[in-house]
Write an enzyme that holds these catalytic residues in place. Structure first.
Site, short mmCIF file in Angstrom:
data_model
loop_
_atom_site.label_atom_id
_atom_site.label_comp_id
_atom_site.label_asym_id
_atom_site.label_seq_id
_atom_site.Cartn_x
_atom_site.Cartn_y
_atom_site.Cartn_z
N ASP A 49 36.86 42.62 50.35
CA ASP A 49 38.00 42.64 51.28
C ASP A 49 38.45 44.03 51.72
O ASP A 49 39.20 44.16 52.68
CB ASP A 49 39.20 41.92 50.66
CG ASP A 49 39.02 40.41 50.64
OD1 ASP A 49 38.12 39.93 51.33
OD2 ASP A 49 39.78 39.74 49.93
N GLY A 51 39.49 43.85 42.07
CA GLY A 51 40.47 44.14 43.11
C GLY A 51 41.81 44.52 42.53
O GLY A 51 41.94 44.75 41.32
N ARG A 96 24.27 53.66 32.13
CA ARG A 96 23.31 54.75 31.94
C ARG A 96 24.00 56.11 31.74
O ARG A 96 23.54 56.93 30.95
CB ARG A 96 22.32 54.77 33.10
CG ARG A 96 21.45 53.51 33.04
CD ARG A 96 20.13 53.65 33.71
NE ARG A 96 19.30 52.50 33.36
CZ ARG A 96 18.29 52.07 34.11
NH1 ARG A 96 17.97 52.70 35.23
NH2 ARG A 96 17.57 51.03 33.72
N GLN A 143 29.08 35.58 52.73
CA GLN A 143 29.54 36.97 52.89
C GLN A 143 29.70 37.69 51.55
O GLN A 143 29.81 38.91 51.51
CB GLN A 143 30.89 37.00 53.62
CG GLN A 143 30.79 36.52 55.04
CD GLN A 143 32.14 36.08 55.57
OE1 GLN A 143 32.83 36.83 56.24
NE2 GLN A 143 32.53 34.85 55.28
P1 ADP Z 1 41.26 40.70 42.63
O1 ADP Z 1 41.10 41.46 41.38
O2 ADP Z 1 40.01 40.69 43.47
O3 ADP Z 1 42.49 41.11 43.42
P2 ADP Z 1 42.68 38.33 41.73
O4 ADP Z 1 43.95 38.67 42.43
O5 ADP Z 1 42.23 36.91 41.75
O6 ADP Z 1 41.43 39.17 42.28
O7 ADP Z 1 42.84 38.82 40.24
C1 ADP Z 1 41.79 38.69 39.31
C2 ADP Z 1 42.34 38.48 37.93
O8 ADP Z 1 43.12 39.62 37.53
C3 ADP Z 1 43.29 37.31 37.79
O9 ADP Z 1 42.62 36.07 37.66
C4 ADP Z 1 44.02 37.68 36.51
O10 ADP Z 1 43.20 37.47 35.39
C5 ADP Z 1 44.19 39.20 36.69
N1 ADP Z 1 45.47 39.50 37.33
C6 ADP Z 1 45.81 39.36 38.64
N2 ADP Z 1 47.08 39.70 38.88
C7 ADP Z 1 47.60 40.06 37.66
C8 ADP Z 1 48.90 40.50 37.21
N3 ADP Z 1 49.91 40.66 38.06
N4 ADP Z 1 49.05 40.75 35.90
C9 ADP Z 1 48.04 40.60 35.03
N5 ADP Z 1 46.81 40.19 35.38
C10 ADP Z 1 46.57 39.92 36.67
O1 F6P Z 2 36.81 38.26 46.80
C1 F6P Z 2 37.60 38.26 47.92
C2 F6P Z 2 37.53 36.90 48.58
O2 F6P Z 2 36.20 36.58 48.93
C3 F6P Z 2 38.44 36.79 49.78
O3 F6P Z 2 37.87 37.31 50.97
C4 F6P Z 2 38.67 35.31 49.83
O4 F6P Z 2 39.90 35.07 50.48
C5 F6P Z 2 38.68 34.90 48.39
O5 F6P Z 2 37.99 35.91 47.68
C6 F6P Z 2 38.00 33.59 48.12
O6 F6P Z 2 38.04 33.34 46.77
P1 F6P Z 2 37.32 32.08 46.10
O7 F6P Z 2 35.85 32.34 46.10
O8 F6P Z 2 37.88 32.06 44.71
O9 F6P Z 2 37.68 30.91 46.92
#
Ligand code: ADP
Ligand code: F6P
Length: 331
Positions: free
Chosen positions: A137, A111, A34, A263
């Site tokens: 988290d 994240g 928006r 959660q």
């Molecule tokens: P969050 O964003 O909640 O920390 P993840 O760590 O699972 O969750 O990361 C989400 C997505 O972001 C991954 O599946 C990947 O596509 C991308 N990603 C994570 N770490 C990296 C990295 N070091 N370099 C590039 N892409 C990344």
């Molecule tokens: O999104 C964060 C989170 O819910 C963490 O608290 C947990 O450890 C993880 O993701 C679980 O991920 P998934 O749903 O992929 O098992």
């Protein structure tokens, strides 16, 4: 802050969610769409995170495509984990897709992992990017808050309150598992807010004797129930492992309750709606003023742009004064 000085005319923006969903993501999407439309920009929603980007899942959004969503958990754009995005050649493909679709800037809600992907897109391909912190988290470095934490903690607290009712009636000990494989924030907050007798945090040595002492001291004082909050482990089964050891080594019987993904769902709290709306709004304002790459963080009560580099790590440390608080109040 090392944001761009080059004037880029932003006209078409795209938005995606990545990593675990969190309540309030929809509020941020609504605010982005928006605010952007109000400033004459075109907004494209990318479904299913970086995987959707690579598949070309772009859909033009209008003011009504985000109608009636701010009160709902989850994300209307859906999300994904896309391990391939860690490969530079895959990010090159993503950058080509964004350029082919004439996207001038990308907003990523997620994240610190998702932010790493976004920041690499900027560093390697000069794509203007903005990050909005979205994870239950509350574990992204640089920002005091991430969208969804308040709602997730409240959901867990409501559940533990219910468990406490039955634990008290039956004079039982419960081990309750909460989310946060690597982050202590949910476990610590839920522990304090429910008067837990003990809390087991990630990457902390599990001191069974300490747990047993806390439970027994309570019983001796006339307590009818005990709650141990445990942050989920890297592998499933941590609570049952603790349960078995408490029984076999200390003769303490405990029940296990795993709260799990409830959660991550549910209607976002007012706090999550407010902060997410503010973050979405500021994200577009930053793009309009050529301030990128930035993460729209929350610091000392203010929503404001932060250098991306500050927000790429996971906060895994716990605040010892919170543990001291929990211990002081659950005697
Ligand atoms: P969050 O964003 O909640 O920390 P993840 O760590 O699972 O969750 O990361 C989400 C997505 O972001 C991954 O599946 C990947 O596509 C991308 N990603 C994570 N770490 C990296 C990295 N070091 N370099 C590039 N892409 C990344
Ligand atoms: O999104 C964060 C989170 O819910 C963490 O608290 C947990 O450890 C993880 O993701 C679980 O991920 P998934 O749903 O992929 O098992």
């Amino acid at each position: 802050m090392s944001t761009t000085t080059k004037k880029t005319k932003i006209k078409n923006i795209a938005i995606l969610c990545s990593g675990g969903d969190s309540p309030g993501m929809n509020c941020a999407i609504r605010a982005v769409v928006r605010t952007a439309i109000g400033h004459g920009l075109n907004v494209y929603g990318i479904t299913k995170g970086y995987s959707g980007l690579l598949e070309g899942n772009f859909k033009k959004m209008d003011a009504s495509s985000v109608g009636n969503i701010l009160q709902h958990g989850g994300t209307i754009l859906q999300t994904s984990r896309c391990p391939d995005f860690e490969k530079s050649e895959i990010r090159t493909e993503a950058a080509h897709i964004l350029k082919r679709k004439n996207i001038d800037a990308l907003i990523v809600i997620g994240g610190n992992g998702s932010f790493n992907g976004a920041y690499k897109l900027h560093r390697e391909h000069q794509i203007p990017v903005i990050g909005i912190p979205g994870t239950i988290d509350n574990d992204i470095s640089g920002t005091d808050y991430t969208i969804g934490f308040d709602t997730a903690v409240q959901t867990a607290v409501d559940a533990v309150d219910k468990i406490r009712d039955t634990a008290h009636s039956h004079a039982r000990t419960f081990i309750v598992e909460v989310m946060g494989r690597k982050s202590p924030a949910i476990a610590m907050h839920v522990g304090i807010c429910t008067g837990a007798e003990n809390v087991v945090l990630p990457n902390q040595e599990i001191d069974l004797k300490n747990i047993v002492d806390d439970v027994k001291r309570g019983i001796d004082r006339g307590k009818h129930s005990s709650i141990i909050i445990v942050a989920e482990g890297e592998k499933p089964g941590l609570c049952h492992e603790i349960q078995k050891k408490l029984d076999s080594k200390h003769g303490l019987l405990a029940h296990v309750c795993i709260l799990g993904h409830i959660q991550r769902g549910g209607n976002p709290s007012a706090i999550d709606r407010f902060i997410a709306s503010r973050m979405g709004f500021e994200a577009v304002k930053c793009l309009l003023s050529n301030q990128f790459p930035v993460v729209i963080g929350y610091v000392e009560g203010q929503v404001k742009p932060l250098p991306f580099e500050n927000c790429l790590k996971k906060k895994t440390e716990y605040l010892p004064h919170n543990l001291e608080l929990l211990k002081a109040l659950s005697i």
